[in-house]
Structure formats: C-alpha cells, structure tokens
Motif scaffolding. Structure first.
Motif, PDB file in Angstrom:
ATOM      1  N   ARG A 113      16.148 -16.988  -4.631  1.00 35.25           N
ATOM      2  CA  ARG A 113      15.632 -18.086  -3.807  1.00 35.25           C
ATOM      3  C   ARG A 113      14.108 -18.138  -3.881  1.00 35.25           C
ATOM      4  NH1 ARG A 113      17.888 -17.098   1.776  1.00 35.25           N
ATOM      5  NH2 ARG A 113      18.259 -15.008   1.018  1.00 35.25           N
ATOM      6  N   ILE A 114      13.446 -16.975  -3.861  1.00 35.28           N
ATOM      7  CA  ILE A 114      11.976 -16.942  -3.971  1.00 35.28           C
ATOM      8  C   ILE A 114      11.549 -17.521  -5.315  1.00 35.28           C
ATOM      9  CG2 ILE A 114       9.948 -15.433  -4.153  1.00 35.28           C
ATOM     10  CD1 ILE A 114      11.446 -13.547  -2.144  1.00 35.28           C
ATOM     11  N   ASN A 115      12.171 -17.055  -6.397  1.00 35.21           N
ATOM     12  CA  ASN A 115      11.826 -17.555  -7.736  1.00 35.21           C
ATOM     13  C   ASN A 115      12.065 -19.052  -7.849  1.00 35.21           C
ATOM     14  OD1 ASN A 115      10.727 -15.419  -9.246  1.00 35.21           O
ATOM     15  ND2 ASN A 115      12.753 -14.481  -9.408  1.00 35.21           N
ATOM     16  N   TYR A 116      13.131 -19.545  -7.238  1.00 34.75           N
ATOM     17  CA  TYR A 116      13.431 -20.975  -7.280  1.00 34.75           C
ATOM     18  C   TYR A 116      12.273 -21.789  -6.695  1.00 34.75           C
ATOM     19  CZ  TYR A 116      15.551 -25.433  -6.048  1.00 34.75           C
ATOM     20  OH  TYR A 116      15.804 -26.768  -5.905  1.00 34.75           O
ATOM     21  N   TYR A 117      11.799 -21.408  -5.501  1.00 35.10           N
ATOM     22  CA  TYR A 117      10.719 -22.168  -4.866  1.00 35.10           C
ATOM     23  C   TYR A 117       9.374 -21.949  -5.568  1.00 35.10           C
ATOM     24  CZ  TYR A 117      14.086 -23.484  -1.369  1.00 35.10           C
ATOM     25  OH  TYR A 117      15.186 -24.013  -0.758  1.00 35.10           O
ATOM     26  N   LEU A 118       9.177 -20.775  -6.150  1.00 36.62           N
ATOM     27  CA  LEU A 118       7.945 -20.563  -6.929  1.00 36.62           C
ATOM     28  C   LEU A 118       7.921 -21.530  -8.112  1.00 36.62           C
ATOM     29  CD1 LEU A 118       7.585 -16.651  -7.044  1.00 36.62           C
ATOM     30  CD2 LEU A 118       6.277 -18.267  -5.646  1.00 36.62           C
ATOM     31  N   GLN A 119       9.063 -21.661  -8.813  1.00 36.67           N
ATOM     32  CA  GLN A 119       9.124 -22.510 -10.011  1.00 36.67           C
ATOM     33  C   GLN A 119       9.111 -23.995  -9.678  1.00 36.67           C
ATOM     34  OE1 GLN A 119       8.591 -21.293 -12.838  1.00 36.67           O
ATOM     35  NE2 GLN A 119       8.878 -19.180 -12.231  1.00 36.67           N
ATOM     36  N   THR A 120       9.795 -24.396  -8.602  1.00 34.70           N
ATOM     37  CA  THR A 120       9.964 -25.829  -8.351  1.00 34.70           C
ATOM     38  C   THR A 120       8.887 -26.435  -7.468  1.00 34.70           C
ATOM     39  OG1 THR A 120      11.430 -25.383  -6.478  1.00 34.70           O
ATOM     40  CG2 THR A 120      12.473 -25.744  -8.631  1.00 34.70           C
ATOM     41  N   GLU A 121       8.297 -25.649  -6.560  1.00 29.04           N
ATOM     42  CA  GLU A 121       7.342 -26.232  -5.622  1.00 29.04           C
ATOM     43  C   GLU A 121       5.938 -25.660  -5.729  1.00 29.04           C
ATOM     44  OE1 GLU A 121       8.536 -26.804  -1.565  1.00 29.04           O
ATOM     45  OE2 GLU A 121      10.643 -26.898  -2.132  1.00 29.04           O
ATOM     46  N   ILE A 122       5.830 -24.362  -5.937  1.00 31.26           N
ATOM     47  CA  ILE A 122       4.510 -23.719  -5.861  1.00 31.26           C
ATOM     48  C   ILE A 122       3.777 -23.748  -7.205  1.00 31.26           C
ATOM     49  CG2 ILE A 122       3.342 -21.530  -5.399  1.00 31.26           C
ATOM     50  CD1 ILE A 122       5.620 -21.142  -3.217  1.00 31.26           C
ATOM     51  N   ASN A 123       4.430 -23.288  -8.268  1.00 31.26           N
ATOM     52  CA  ASN A 123       3.746 -23.249  -9.567  1.00 31.26           C
ATOM     53  C   ASN A 123       3.333 -24.614 -10.104  1.00 31.26           C
ATOM     54  OD1 ASN A 123       3.325 -20.513  -9.942  1.00 31.26           O
ATOM     55  ND2 ASN A 123       5.363 -20.196 -10.802  1.00 31.26           N
ATOM     56  N   PRO A 124       4.111 -25.694  -9.883  1.00 31.98           N
ATOM     57  CA  PRO A 124       3.617 -26.997 -10.354  1.00 31.98           C
ATOM     58  C   PRO A 124       2.252 -27.348  -9.743  1.00 31.98           C
ATOM     59  CG  PRO A 124       5.960 -27.133  -9.905  1.00 31.98           C
ATOM     60  CD  PRO A 124       5.505 -25.779  -9.405  1.00 31.98           C
ATOM     61  N   GLY A 125       1.999 -26.979  -8.499  1.00 33.74           N
ATOM     62  CA  GLY A 125       0.708 -27.242  -7.860  1.00 33.74           C
ATOM     63  C   GLY A 125      -0.393 -26.343  -8.398  1.00 33.74           C
ATOM     64  N   LEU A 126      -0.057 -25.079  -8.638  1.00 31.33           N
ATOM     65  CA  LEU A 126      -1.054 -24.130  -9.161  1.00 31.33           C
ATOM     66  C   LEU A 126      -1.400 -24.440 -10.617  1.00 31.33           C
ATOM     67  CD1 LEU A 126       0.289 -20.748  -7.692  1.00 31.33           C
ATOM     68  CD2 LEU A 126      -1.583 -22.163  -6.822  1.00 31.33           C
ATOM     69  N   ALA A 127      -0.473 -25.072 -11.329  1.00 27.35           N
ATOM     70  CA  ALA A 127      -0.687 -25.359 -12.751  1.00 27.35           C
ATOM     71  C   ALA A 127      -1.889 -26.270 -12.974  1.00 27.35           C
ATOM     72  CB  ALA A 127       0.568 -25.995 -13.354  1.00 27.35           C
ATOM     73  N   SER A 128      -2.214 -27.125 -11.987  1.00 32.22           N
ATOM     74  CA  SER A 128      -3.367 -28.016 -12.139  1.00 32.22           C
ATOM     75  C   SER A 128      -4.667 -27.219 -12.208  1.00 32.22           C
ATOM     76  CB  SER A 128      -3.414 -29.024 -10.994  1.00 32.22           C
ATOM     77  OG  SER A 128      -3.611 -28.348  -9.764  1.00 32.22           O
ATOM     78  N   HIS A 129      -4.659 -25.992 -11.753  1.00 35.09           N
ATOM     79  CA  HIS A 129      -5.827 -25.102 -11.837  1.00 35.09           C
ATOM     80  C   HIS A 129      -5.623 -24.049 -12.909  1.00 35.09           C
ATOM     81  CE1 HIS A 129      -6.669 -26.031  -7.310  1.00 35.09           C
ATOM     82  NE2 HIS A 129      -6.870 -27.071  -8.098  1.00 35.09           N
ATOM     83  N   GLY A 130      -4.589 -24.224 -13.726  1.00 37.32           N
ATOM     84  CA  GLY A 130      -4.311 -23.261 -14.792  1.00 37.32           C
ATOM     85  C   GLY A 130      -3.728 -21.964 -14.275  1.00 37.32           C
ATOM     86  N   GLY A 131      -3.163 -21.985 -13.073  1.00 36.74           N
ATOM     87  CA  GLY A 131      -2.647 -20.751 -12.487  1.00 36.74           C
ATOM     88  C   GLY A 131      -1.152 -20.761 -12.298  1.00 36.74           C
TER      89      GLY A 131
END
Length: 194
Positions: A113-131
């Motif tokens: 469940r943690i990995n799911y939300y990291l991939q679907t909600e959190i990482n897309p936002g961090l990706a704009s900063h290359g993170g």
C-alpha cells in the motif's frame, strides 16, 4: 470480456501484418511485463495456436483474435490500442493507464500500500524536481523508512516535503501507518533541487 479498446485503425493495421505471416489462425497476444510496477511495459506479439495460454482471455475481433494475458488483464483495464499514420508510415500505440498501478486494497500488506501511493501520488509530484522517494523498510510496527533520491537528495526543503507532503499523504491514505522516517544521506548535495 476485456475492457481493452482496439481502434479500427489499429485493427486494420494488425490484420494487414497478420495476413503476411506464414501459417493460419495467428492472432495477437497483449500482455504487460512487470505489471503493477514502475517498470511495466505493455506489449503486443504474434500469437500462434501453440503459444496460447489456457488462462488467456480471447477477444474475437473482425479479422483475428486478440489473446489477453490473464495476469496482465486487470492492468489492461481502460487500455487503448491505436494506429496513427504519419510521414514515416505510421505507428501503433498502446496506452494502458493502469499498467504500472498495483492492485491493492485495505487487506494488502502495508508495504504494498505504501509503494502504491508513492508511485501513483507522491513520485509524480517529486518528478518535476527530478526527485523520487522509495520505501526502504517498515519498522516499529508501522513506521515507514523512506529514502529520497535524485533532486530530493540533499535538498534543503526535504524536511518540509517529508512532513507536509509525503507523510501527510501516506497517513491520510493508510490509517494503520504510524509515521515516516527519512533514511537518506542528505550530505550529498550533488543533484539537489534547492
């Protein structure tokens, strides 16, 4: 019946390719490698009768049959196979919005469940900063240990991102999560966004 859409243009293009194959009763097989992960890739291959899997779902089309891999099928929900002509001839495209999304519910293990939300909600936002951020471990019965990478590593705003962004989102989505902890070495500021 699968919820995958094969447009008329894609059907005609694939039918033309299949007509050039030696042998009869050749269809296509649609599958995803590493479904439900960030590395998921949607694929189409020729499918001879001997290559069919008994668990596949047969999708009868006008000129041929598309065999849908049973493991991939839930990840192919809302997928669209299309063909667009261009100056170079044309291109077959497959858009499968759920290919990388793991199938989870409240009973799924905490890590999934943690990995799911990291991939679907959190990482897309961090990706704009290359993170990006990834799960390292779960400790003390419900504390997620996370590691930031890319532009987040060494970033001066990472504490705010962790508390106001990542932790807040994860706690809202996963009630049995107790908190998050950062395991990143932020002394390396080489790629830091701030």
């Amino acid at each position: 019946m699968s919820a995958i859409i094969i447009t008329d243009a894609a059907h005609d293009y694939l039918a033309e390719l299949l007509a050039k194959q030696n042998g009869t009763d050749i269809g296509i097989r649609i599958f995803i490698t590493q479904p439900g992960t960030p590395s998921a890739e949607t694929c189409i291959a020729y499918c001879k009768p001997a290559e069919r899997n008994p668990d596949d779902t047969a999708l009868a089309l006008k000129s041929f049959t598309a065999w849908i891999d049973s493991v991939s099928e839930p990840f192919l929900e809302d997928a669209v196979v299309d063909y667009a002509s261009d100056r170079m001839g044309g291109q077959l495209t497959i858009k499968a919005p759920n290919a990388k999304v793991p199938m989870i519910d409240e009973d799924s293990p905490l890590g999934e469940r943690i990995n799911y939300y990291l991939q679907t909600e959190i990482n897309p936002g961090l990706a704009s900063h290359g993170g990006q951020v990834s799960l390292v471990d779960i400790v003390e019965e419900g504390i997620a240990v996370l590691r930031f990478g890319g532009g987040c590593q060494g970033c001066g705003m990472v504490d705010m991102t962790l508390k106001d962004g990542v932790e807040k989102t994860l706690l809202e989505r996963i009630p049995d999560l107790k908190g998050v902890r950062d395991a990143t070495d932020h002394s390396n500021r080489e790629n830091a966004y701030y």
